[in-house]
Design an enzyme around this catalytic site. Sequence first.
Site, PDB file in Angstrom:
ATOM      1  N   ASP A 156       0.885  -1.154   0.000  1.00  0.00           N
ATOM      2  CA  ASP A 156       0.000   0.000   0.000  1.00  0.00           C
ATOM      3  C   ASP A 156       0.928   1.210   0.000  1.00  0.00           C
ATOM      4  O   ASP A 156       1.568   1.502   1.007  1.00  0.00           O
ATOM      5  CB  ASP A 156      -0.904   0.002   1.233  1.00  0.00           C
ATOM      6  CG  ASP A 156      -1.861   1.195   1.257  1.00  0.00           C
ATOM      7  OD1 ASP A 156      -1.680   2.124   0.451  1.00  0.00           O
ATOM      8  OD2 ASP A 156      -2.770   1.202   2.100  1.00  0.00           O
ATOM      9  N   HIS A 157       1.025   1.906  -1.131  1.00  0.00           N
ATOM     10  CA  HIS A 157       2.034   2.960  -1.253  1.00  0.00           C
ATOM     11  C   HIS A 157       1.870   4.058  -0.210  1.00  0.00           C
ATOM     12  O   HIS A 157       2.812   4.778   0.110  1.00  0.00           O
ATOM     13  CB  HIS A 157       2.007   3.561  -2.664  1.00  0.00           C
ATOM     14  CG  HIS A 157       0.829   4.448  -2.928  1.00  0.00           C
ATOM     15  ND1 HIS A 157      -0.374   3.972  -3.402  1.00  0.00           N
ATOM     16  CD2 HIS A 157       0.667   5.782  -2.772  1.00  0.00           C
ATOM     17  CE1 HIS A 157      -1.214   4.969  -3.542  1.00  0.00           C
ATOM     18  NE2 HIS A 157      -0.620   6.085  -3.167  1.00  0.00           N
TER      19      HIS A 157
ATOM     20  N   HIS B 239      -6.060   2.729   2.344  1.00  0.00           N
ATOM     21  CA  HIS B 239      -5.408   3.940   2.828  1.00  0.00           C
ATOM     22  C   HIS B 239      -5.962   4.461   4.150  1.00  0.00           C
ATOM     23  O   HIS B 239      -5.231   4.662   5.123  1.00  0.00           O
ATOM     24  CB  HIS B 239      -5.517   5.050   1.780  1.00  0.00           C
ATOM     25  CG  HIS B 239      -4.892   4.725   0.470  1.00  0.00           C
ATOM     26  ND1 HIS B 239      -3.882   3.795   0.338  1.00  0.00           N
ATOM     27  CD2 HIS B 239      -5.114   5.200  -0.779  1.00  0.00           C
ATOM     28  CE1 HIS B 239      -3.517   3.720  -0.936  1.00  0.00           C
ATOM     29  NE2 HIS B 239      -4.257   4.549  -1.625  1.00  0.00           N
TER      30      HIS B 239
END
Length: 510
Positions: free
Chosen positions: A201-202, A264
């Site tokens: 998950d960047h 996120h």
Amino acid sequence: MVDRFINGLPSTVHGQLFMNNPPNNGLLTTIIIFGASGDLTQRKLIPSLFNLFRKRRTPKKFQIVGFGGTAFTDEQFREHLYKGMKDHAGYEFTDEEWNVFAPNLHYLSGKYTEASDFQKLAETLTSLEDGEANRLFYMALPPTLFPAIIDNLDASGQLHENGTWRRVVLEKPFGTDLASAITLNKQVHKALNENQIYRIDHYLGKETVQNILFTRFANTIFEPIWNRTYIDHVQITVAEKVGLEHRAGFYDSVGVLRDMFQNHLLQLLTLVAMEPPASFSASHLRNEKVKVLSAVQPMTPEQVSANTVRGQYKGYRSEDQVNPNSTTPTYAALRLYINNWRWKGVPFYLRSGKNLAEKQSQIIIQFKEPPLAMFPMQTMKPNMLVLYLQPDEGLHVRFEAKAPDTVSETRSVDMEFHYSEAFGETAIPRSYERLLLDAIQGDASLFTRADEVETAWSLIDPILQTWETHQTPSLAGYKPGSWGPTEAYDLLARDGRRWLNAEASMMLEK
């Protein structure tokens, strides 16, 4: 390979000394990117890997092998990536630096479902590696292709470790609901151990997101008041000013909950609410994050109606590749409660959407008002800690001060920290840089574990099912360039609260 060319690099890159010793100095490391001809590779992965190379943080001996459906030669692949570097790198580099890096780039075309193409890949890697090597497989592809690729890698013997390591990076979204996430976990676990799997998950690679933990646990002034006794509520906002851009077809099939909340926003929630881990090792850190998600009770349909808002910006259905009758939400707001000792009764308000007033990611910790009005003419406002994740990365603290030349008037003032002022305009690296380096080094702290993915989906699933099955709450419209539907403001107004739209000047209400 790098060891043949690295001595040709200058000792500095635009005045900045190379940092750190390169990891894995022994064996060659091969990075294999599936989907190498795609947008993610050109925009994010190669610019990040190239910058790590410039900083001498990649292994001393390494190479990158792209695998995709486009028929590139090695040279065409390098030219394609060079164009992407010019368009998307976000930093200055010289042709000399690229010419040192480019010979490490190779390409093989093939189909993700063809066993013969994976046998050809195995033979190509053996030829390029010329001996034992570590391998990092990166899936820059939709999750529907993960099982076939992993099965083919396993069948062709490419996942066997035998004194070397084999790791697989899986891009989000990991499934589309709880059932698909469970199925996908079972499929990848047939060939891989959990410690070989890196679900990326960047958002967790952002310096400002990592700074949440440092703000809490490296400063003794915050942790004693980080609880229900002193905190009134928490707001987490990830707002996007842009619309669908080039993702219309994909976005209309997923919507804002699947695209932003399951990963996120829930990740940000866990970092704000987690207990101090015994250490920052991957297992301890991820254990605490799962505990937070487990303490959030899934909603019933009645609770979904009372605690969520879904919206769609006006004009969305006229967008290219969007169903003209689409009910896909482009905005959502949720009210969640964490039922544990620290947070019982404290509401967490989460919101995200497209086509909003501005790009903004922030976390607001609003403290309770003083229990006693000691001063006459008191106009004090609650203290507030704001973690700005982007675009103006930093940290703000709002507190009360006596206004000069008054008897007892107070005024809200703001104490600010900005990354750009403290560390320079270019101090914050790409999130993919950190995550790729961690995957190479075997540090899974910033990657999600199987049980964390499934627990997050268990919270989002009941909301999705209620929205899609019962169509409740109703889909609210909002004007592009606004802060979302009025129903989202009503959600907080019922609690006697309001959304705070970020600039310090607005927060201070001057």
